[in-house]
Design an enzyme around this catalytic site. Structure first.
Site, PDB file in Angstrom:
ATOM      1  N   HIS A  85       0.861  -1.229   0.162  1.00  0.00           N
ATOM      2  CA  HIS A  85       0.112  -0.056   0.076  1.00  0.00           C
ATOM      3  C   HIS A  85       0.918   1.259  -0.123  1.00  0.00           C
ATOM      4  O   HIS A  85       0.526   2.303  -0.612  1.00  0.00           O
ATOM      5  CB  HIS A  85      -1.037  -0.105   1.466  1.00  0.00           C
ATOM      6  CG  HIS A  85      -2.255  -0.846   1.218  1.00  0.00           C
ATOM      7  ND1 HIS A  85      -3.227  -1.229   1.914  1.00  0.00           N
ATOM      8  CD2 HIS A  85      -2.544  -1.415  -0.061  1.00  0.00           C
ATOM      9  CE1 HIS A  85      -3.970  -1.701   1.704  1.00  0.00           C
ATOM     10  NE2 HIS A  85      -3.725  -2.232   0.271  1.00  0.00           N
ATOM     11  N   TYR A  95      -9.314   4.541   2.534  1.00  0.00           N
ATOM     12  CA  TYR A  95      -9.814   3.471   3.184  1.00  0.00           C
ATOM     13  C   TYR A  95     -11.229   3.816   3.543  1.00  0.00           C
ATOM     14  O   TYR A  95     -11.924   2.946   3.569  1.00  0.00           O
ATOM     15  CB  TYR A  95      -9.150   3.264   4.732  1.00  0.00           C
ATOM     16  CG  TYR A  95      -7.868   2.384   4.600  1.00  0.00           C
ATOM     17  CD1 TYR A  95      -8.119   1.015   4.835  1.00  0.00           C
ATOM     18  CD2 TYR A  95      -6.610   2.940   4.394  1.00  0.00           C
ATOM     19  CE1 TYR A  95      -6.811   0.231   4.660  1.00  0.00           C
ATOM     20  CE2 TYR A  95      -5.560   2.433   4.359  1.00  0.00           C
ATOM     21  CZ  TYR A  95      -5.698   0.771   4.330  1.00  0.00           C
ATOM     22  OH  TYR A  95      -4.638   0.015   4.500  1.00  0.00           O
ATOM     23  N   GLU A 137       0.633   1.781   8.217  1.00  0.00           N
ATOM     24  CA  GLU A 137       1.391   2.414   6.955  1.00  0.00           C
ATOM     25  C   GLU A 137       1.976   3.704   7.272  1.00  0.00           C
ATOM     26  O   GLU A 137       2.820   4.236   6.997  1.00  0.00           O
ATOM     27  CB  GLU A 137       0.099   2.595   5.909  1.00  0.00           C
ATOM     28  CG  GLU A 137      -0.255   1.209   5.238  1.00  0.00           C
ATOM     29  CD  GLU A 137      -1.525   1.096   4.595  1.00  0.00           C
ATOM     30  OE1 GLU A 137      -2.069   2.184   4.416  1.00  0.00           O
ATOM     31  OE2 GLU A 137      -1.901  -0.139   4.489  1.00  0.00           O
ATOM     32  N   GLN A 207       4.861  -3.649  -9.645  1.00  0.00           N
ATOM     33  CA  GLN A 207       6.016  -3.865  -8.882  1.00  0.00           C
ATOM     34  C   GLN A 207       6.921  -4.681  -9.559  1.00  0.00           C
ATOM     35  O   GLN A 207       6.415  -5.677  -9.778  1.00  0.00           O
ATOM     36  CB  GLN A 207       5.549  -4.192  -7.524  1.00  0.00           C
ATOM     37  CG  GLN A 207       4.839  -3.538  -6.404  1.00  0.00           C
ATOM     38  CD  GLN A 207       3.255  -3.254  -7.017  1.00  0.00           C
ATOM     39  OE1 GLN A 207       2.784  -4.267  -7.270  1.00  0.00           O
ATOM     40  NE2 GLN A 207       2.933  -1.931  -6.883  1.00  0.00           N
ATOM     41  N   GLY A 276      11.708 -18.975 -13.258  1.00  0.00           N
ATOM     42  CA  GLY A 276      11.387 -18.092 -14.300  1.00  0.00           C
ATOM     43  C   GLY A 276      12.391 -16.763 -13.662  1.00  0.00           C
ATOM     44  O   GLY A 276      13.178 -16.522 -13.344  1.00  0.00           O
ATOM     45  N   GLY A 278      11.392 -15.180 -11.312  1.00  0.00           N
ATOM     46  CA  GLY A 278      11.685 -15.249  -9.928  1.00  0.00           C
ATOM     47  C   GLY A 278      13.047 -15.116  -9.494  1.00  0.00           C
ATOM     48  O   GLY A 278      13.167 -15.035  -8.062  1.00  0.00           O
ATOM     49  N   PRO A 281      14.943 -11.083  -7.607  1.00  0.00           N
ATOM     50  CA  PRO A 281      15.576 -10.667  -6.004  1.00  0.00           C
ATOM     51  C   PRO A 281      16.850 -11.384  -5.830  1.00  0.00           C
ATOM     52  O   PRO A 281      17.536 -10.824  -5.031  1.00  0.00           O
ATOM     53  CB  PRO A 281      14.283 -10.969  -5.309  1.00  0.00           C
ATOM     54  CG  PRO A 281      13.569 -11.992  -6.025  1.00  0.00           C
ATOM     55  CD  PRO A 281      13.709 -11.532  -7.506  1.00  0.00           C
ATOM     56  N   PHE A 400       4.502 -13.264  -6.915  1.00  0.00           N
ATOM     57  CA  PHE A 400       4.525 -12.113  -7.722  1.00  0.00           C
ATOM     58  C   PHE A 400       3.222 -12.094  -7.774  1.00  0.00           C
ATOM     59  O   PHE A 400       2.230 -12.792  -8.365  1.00  0.00           O
ATOM     60  CB  PHE A 400       5.112 -12.404  -9.252  1.00  0.00           C
ATOM     61  CG  PHE A 400       6.654 -12.252  -9.159  1.00  0.00           C
ATOM     62  CD1 PHE A 400       7.283 -11.695  -8.134  1.00  0.00           C
ATOM     63  CD2 PHE A 400       7.384 -12.870  -9.933  1.00  0.00           C
ATOM     64  CE1 PHE A 400       8.725 -11.687  -8.042  1.00  0.00           C
ATOM     65  CE2 PHE A 400       8.680 -12.893 -10.108  1.00  0.00           C
ATOM     66  CZ  PHE A 400       9.460 -12.127  -9.013  1.00  0.00           C
TER      67      PHE A 400
END
Length: 408
Positions: A85, A95, A137, A207, A276, A278, A281, A400
């Site tokens: 978020h 919210y 947050e 992302q 793949g 992945g 990172p 993901f």
């Protein structure tokens, strides 16, 4: 605080949520976008189209109802949601919008079963959750702001360089347009970017894992092109990045986020398992470890379809030859004729990844296990590791897209 009666009403909806939770969340998103179309610029509409966002929300609502007496047990999951978020710059006011449409959807989907007392109970329950998330947050925003080189909101970045890493994956080197430094990410974190997609007429966020070692000067994200087929639509943003954006073009990004990170203060052995794209990172983690030369034992098993789609192969091989604490093995599901005739190296296997086949390499008593890749890959690998006796508390994963994998 919820009363005992209200808690009972919430828990009584658990069977309904198990059966109709997805119907509820599908109705909710349709309703919210109809009344607040501006939120289409905030949500990943690709995940809306493939249904993963609706599924993830249905699972989250169910988990909250099941744990309504002690929502604190959900804090690890809520922390991950909070990271996502804040990377999207979600505000407290949003919210209120979500709550309005969620409560209305409960009434519209449940019909006569949605009594006034039930709606009141869920209104209080949602308010309790919203307050928890808003405060969480807020703390994340403050933590990020305290990091050297951090910024607030969306910041413009220039695509300094595009590098094709394989037939499917291209790296984008992003430098801040203002020329100032950026916050050094934690190895394993992702970057939220935002681009305007003319075909949709809206901005779309995505992302992508940062695939380089921490730096104060730039970020590198490595993006897989997602072609469509009979089962799924093509990736709107990934294809736009590959086909439309050039070196010198500008995109927007927020401060790095995510809790799927390397603890740089530990020396615990690491076992990395990726499928793949992945691997991205883990490339960041290895880039950091090799540059800092921590001498930390690392075993990495990677699965991909073929050599042609295997990104960073030369770099990973170089790391393995230069550092005796690092071992890497790759499984190619499909192998070309030339490779078969020349025989594969000891670091390469054919077929899908078989954890049992390489158990001697992977079974390290004190190791932590990190998994990243498509949902089926993660689920199968977790099951295989459990069969080998690996404690699930030592397993960490990054799925993901919206999280739909449940760690039991």
């Amino acid at each position: 605080m919820l009363s005992t009666t209200e808690i009972g009403l919430i828990k009584a909806t658990v069977p309904i949520l198990r059966e109709q939770g997805l119907l509820l969340t599908q109705h909710f998103y349709k309703r919210m976008f109809q009344h607040n179309p501006e939120l289409r610029n905030t949500f990943n509409m690709g995940n809306q189209q493939n249904g993963t966002q609706q599924t993830a929300l249905a699972l989250a609502v169910l988990a909250y109802a099941e744990n309504i007496e002690n929502p604190g047990v959900l804090l690890p999951v809520l922390q991950r949601i909070g990271d996502k978020h804040t990377s999207l710059q979600i505000t407290a006011e949003q919210y209120d919008i979500v709550g309005k449409h969620l409560l209305a959807s409960i009434g519209e989907v449940l019909g006569d079963a949605a009594t006034a007392d039930l709606i009141t109970a869920w209104a209080k329950a949602y308010g309790q959750l919203a307050d928890l998330m808003i405060n969480l947050e807020k703390s994340i925003y403050l933590q990020k702001a305290a990091v050297k080189g951090a910024w607030t909101g969306w910041r413009k970045f220039i695509i300094d360089k595009k590098v094709q890493e394989s037939e499917e994956i291209t790296s984008f080197y992003l430098r801040p347009e203002d020329g100032l430094e950026v916050s050094a990410h934690q190895p394993g974190q992702y970057l939220s970017i935002k681009v305007f997609v003319p075909a949709l007429g809206i901005y779309q966020p995505r992302q992508y894992s940062i695939s380089s070692a921490p730096s104060a000067e730039y970020y590198r994200i490595s993006v897989k092109r997602e072609p469509g087929n009979e089962q799924k639509e093509s990736g709107t943003v990934s294809n736009y990045l590959h086909d439309q954006l050039l070196e010198g073009d500008v995109i927007e990004a927020t401060t790095p986020a995510g809790d799927f990170v390397l603890n740089i203060n530990q020396t615990t052995p690491l076992v990395l398992l990726s499928g793949g794209v992945g691997q991205t990172p883990f490339v960041s983690i290895l880039d950091f470890l090799t540059k800092s030369d921590q001498q930390r034992q690392v075993k990495w098993a990677h699965a991909c379809r073929s050599e042609s789609v295997h990104a960073f192969r030369e770099q990973i091989n170089a790391w393995q030859s230069e550092h005796d604490w690092f071992e890497h093995i790759v499984f190619y599901e499909n192998t070309d004729l030339a490779s078969k005739e020349n025989s594969l190296s000891k670091d390469t296997r054919t077929g899908r990844m078989d954890v049992a086949e390489i158990s001697e390499m992977l079974l390290i008593p004190e190791a932590e296990y990190y998994l990243c890749g498509p949902k089926p890959f993660i689920e199968k690998t977790m099951k295989d590791l459990s069969a080998l006796g690996i404690d699930h508390k030592k397993l960490f994963f990054e799925e993901f897209g919206p999280q739909t994998i449940q760690m039991n």
